[in-house]
Design a protein around this motif. Sequence first.
Motif, mmCIF file in Angstrom:
data_model
loop_
_atom_site.group_PDB
_atom_site.id
_atom_site.type_symbol
_atom_site.label_atom_id
_atom_site.label_comp_id
_atom_site.label_asym_id
_atom_site.label_seq_id
_atom_site.Cartn_x
_atom_site.Cartn_y
_atom_site.Cartn_z
ATOM 1 N N GLN A 128 0.825 -1.198 0.000
ATOM 2 C CA GLN A 128 0.000 0.000 0.000
ATOM 3 C C GLN A 128 0.862 1.253 0.000
ATOM 4 O OE1 GLN A 128 -2.804 0.100 3.216
ATOM 5 N NE2 GLN A 128 -3.832 1.911 2.442
ATOM 6 N N GLN B 177 -8.921 5.123 -0.663
ATOM 7 C CA GLN B 177 -9.795 4.234 0.105
ATOM 8 C C GLN B 177 -9.826 2.843 -0.528
ATOM 9 O OE1 GLN B 177 -11.191 5.148 2.975
ATOM 10 N NE2 GLN B 177 -12.046 3.117 3.280
ATOM 11 N N SER C 181 -6.770 1.032 0.546
ATOM 12 C CA SER C 181 -6.922 0.562 1.920
ATOM 13 C C SER C 181 -7.812 -0.683 1.987
ATOM 14 C CB SER C 181 -7.524 1.652 2.797
ATOM 15 O OG SER C 181 -6.688 2.767 2.832
ATOM 16 N N SER D 45 -6.490 -4.248 3.219
ATOM 17 C CA SER D 45 -7.048 -4.888 4.410
ATOM 18 C C SER D 45 -7.562 -6.294 4.110
ATOM 19 C CB SER D 45 -8.153 -4.040 5.020
ATOM 20 O OG SER D 45 -9.262 -3.980 4.149
#
Length: 181
Positions: free
Chosen positions: A59, A75, A78, A82
């Motif tokens: 990332q 976003q 992310s 995740s």
Amino acid sequence: MRGTRAALRYAKATLAYAEQAKATQAVAKDMQMLHSLVNENNELQSTLENPLLASADKQSILKALSTNVCPQTVQLFSLLASNNRLSLLGATAKQFLTLYAHQQGQISAVVTTAIPLTPALKKAVLEKAKTLTQKQIQLENKINPDILGGFVLKIGDLQYDASVVHQLKAIKTTLTKTNSI
């Protein structure tokens, strides 16, 4: 392509999120940049697919490479990180661009020719494509010398084959069925 179903889901979610934030055009611009970045750089794709590299490191690499992206794209980074799915970034970007173009009333068409399209040939192919669909068409040219001449036009599920190879196969089939000239 591996992970296309998951990439489509991420692309749909990103498009919905971008619409909600009224940033679809900015996200589309980012996705275009990311798609070409991942496709043109095999090392980046290998890095994103590397299971030994932590998602946070991947990332941070993406954030360093794409400094001027909108918050909705960050976003997505992310979310993919995740879920340990950053390897799907290129496929997600491609799916997003397809969904965005469809939303804008555009459709992509692929024309395969034996030689690169000249402006006159491109205009003729676009005219033929307009008879098959009412949407605005974005034309992509692929070159395949094996078709000998003519063109093969693919618009979504439709295919119009006006290649010399196709015509020769049709003649061969006719001749073998009738056993005469």
